[in-house]
Scaffold this active site. Sequence first.
Site: not given
Ligand code: IVH
Length: 637
Positions: A146, A148, A150, A264, A355, A449, A452, A467, A472
Site C-alpha cells: 500500500e 506510504k 507522507d 484491540y 522509498k 524599491c 522605482c 512598495c 511603480c
Molecule cells: S505501517 C507497525 N503503513 O511511515 C507498522 N506506516 O517511516 C506501522 N506510514 O511511522 C506502520 N504510510 O507514520 C504504515 N501505509 C502505511 C504508512 C505508514 C505512512 C508512516 C508511519 C510510519 C512511517 C515509517
Amino acid sequence: MGLAIIFIAQFLFMYSNTQTSQLQKQTTNFLQHPETITETALEALRQCLRFHEHRYYILNDPLISDFEYDQLFKALEKIEASNPAIITADSPTQRVAKSLTKEFPAAQHLVPMLSLDNSYNADDLLNFDRKARELTGLDTIEYCVEPKFDGGSISVIFENDLLVRGATRGDGESGDEITTNIKQIKTIPLSAKFSDYGLQQVEVRGEVLISKNNFARYNQQLTEQGQTPLANPRNSAAGTLRVKDPVEVQKRHLEAFVYHVSYYTLAAGKTTPKELTTHADALEMLWQLGFRSPQKEKTVVQGIAAVIDYCNAFEIKRDDLPYEIDGMVIKVNNLALQEKMGMTSHHPRWAIAYKFKARQGTSKLLNVEFQVGRTGAVTPVAKLEPVPIGGVTVSSISIHNEEYIKEKDLQIGDTVLIERAGDVIPQIVKSMPDLRTGKEKPIVFPTHCPVCNSQLFKEAEEAVWRCINIECPAQVVERIIHFVSKDAMDIRGFGDANVRKFYELNLLHDIPGIYTLDLDAIGKMEGFGKKSIDNLKVAIENSKQQPLNRLIYALGIRFVGETTAKTLANAVTHLADFKNFTLEQLQALEDIGPKVAGSIQHFFSNPANIEMLYALEQLGLPLQNQKKQLVTAHLPN
Ligand code: IVH
C-alpha cells in the site's frame, strides 16, 4: 479470506443500497419539510449528516450540494443549542471545539508506535523477502502492498465504539494528546461500530495529510496576507496537528488515511473475530466502518516479484495522486505470521518501507534578487547553482521574506537542501551551516524599491516589505499580467512576456490600454505572426463577455480571491455601487472580515480606480451584474 470478507460485506456494508436510498429519501424530506426537524428526529438527522460526510469525504461522490448539507447541519446546531443536554459525543456538530486548546497533555500509546525499516531498490526488497522466508519457513509469502503516506503519524483510540483519544506519535512511547484536532478530520468517524466485530477497545494508526490542492490554496492565502507560506504538505499536516486554535485547524482541511489496527481488546464473551486473519481484512474492516483506509490503493500479491512490479507501477502514478506519498509499505499479509516474525526495538520484521527516489538535492545559494509583485510586496528570490530534482532543473526559488530567511538561517554562499514535493513549487528545506567556509555573506534587505526606488514599508502584523507607490512600473506590469491571466479575464495569447514587452515598448501603460492596443501596428513588428495577432484580437474581444465576478477578481484587489469576487459580484447591480458601501455593509457579506472589507473600501475610494472602471465600461466591458438585473426585472411590482 474471500468467504470471510463476503460474509462481512453482506452484513456490515457501511451503507447498503437500501440504506442509501432510505437515507437519501430522509434527507430530501428534511430539506423539503424543515418543520419535521424536531428533537425526536435528531438521531435520524445525525445519521443523514454522517451518511453525506461519508459520501463526500470517503467516497468522493456526494449526493447533495454543500448548501443543502449546510442547511441540515445548521438545523442540527440550532436544536442542540436550544437543549445542550441532548448533544451526543459523536454528533457531527462535535468536530470543532468551541475554545482554544490550552496545552496538549502527554498520551501514552497502548503499544509503542514503531517506525519502519527502509528499502530503496529491488535488491533491498529481495533481501527483505529472503529474511521473511527464513523466519517463517515458507517458500512464498503473501504480501499486502500500500502507499506510504507522507504526513504526520497519529494513533486514535475507540472505546465502546466511540472515539475517545487521538495522539501524535511523539517518541513512539508517548505523544501529545490532540483529540480535539483529530475530531476535525472528516475522514475519521467520531463513532464506529467495532462492537459488530466483537471489539471493545481499539487503537488504530494512520497518517494525517493535506491534499496538494488544499495546501496550494492555503499557501496562496498566506502569501496574499503577507504571511510566510508553509514549506511542504508533510510539514504542514504534522504541524497543524499541534495548532491550538480549532478554527485555524479547520481552515487547513486535514485528511487522514488509517492503515493499521495496532491493538484491540475483545468485548465480554467474544473471541477473536474469524474475519480478521490478514492485514487486508483489517483494511476492509476499517473501510466498512467508515474510515478511509487504503482499501482501493492496496494490493495483495504472492511473492516479492509482484511486490516490486506494484511499487514501480505506483511510482509512475505518484504525481497524479491528490496527496503526497513518499514510497510504498510492504506488509506480510497474514496476521499470525506477523506475530511469529515479531519486531526489533525499532521496527517490525514483517513490514518494510520502499522509498521512492528522493526529490531533494543540494545546491549553492549564489545570490538573492528582489522582485516586486502586483500588490507591491517585495519578495527575495534565491538564485541557485542549477540542480536537477525529480526531472526538473531548479535554479531559482522564492525565499518569501526576512523572517523566513532568519528562520532558515540563509546566507549567500551557503549550501542548501532543496525539496520539490510533487507538483508543489520547490522550497529550501534548510541551510547547512556546518559547510560554511567563512566567505558567506548575509542577505541584506533593500530599504527602497528595487524598481522605482521609493521607500519600502512594513505593516506591524505583516512579514513582508512593500512598495506603496501604485504607479511603480513593476506593480503596473504585474497588475496587467494578473488581469489577463487564465483565472481572471483569460486573454489567451497575451502572456507575461508580451505584457512586459508591450510595456517596455511604451505601447501599454495600464489595464484599459489592453483594449486600445494598436494590434495592426504590433503585427508589423518583428517577432509577431499574423495568426498570433489575430488570435490575440479575438481573445481581447471575447474577454468583454466575461462575467462580473471575473472582472472583479482580475482587478487584483488585495485579499479578494475568486470566491470573494463572486460574493461581491452578487451584491451589486453595478460595480461602481461599491463606492457607497460602508465597512459594515461590506462585512455583512459572506466570509468578508474587517481586513478584506478594508481593502475593498480602499480600492473603491481611490478616484483613479473608479476612473479606470468607467474607462473599461466605455470600452465595452459591462460593469453591470446581468444576472441580478434579470432577477429584479422579473419581480412583480
Ligand atoms: S505501517 C507497525 N503503513 O511511515 C507498522 N506506516 O517511516 C506501522 N506510514 O511511522 C506502520 N504510510 O507514520 C504504515 N501505509 C502505511 C504508512 C505508514 C505512512 C508512516 C508511519 C510510519 C512511517 C515509517
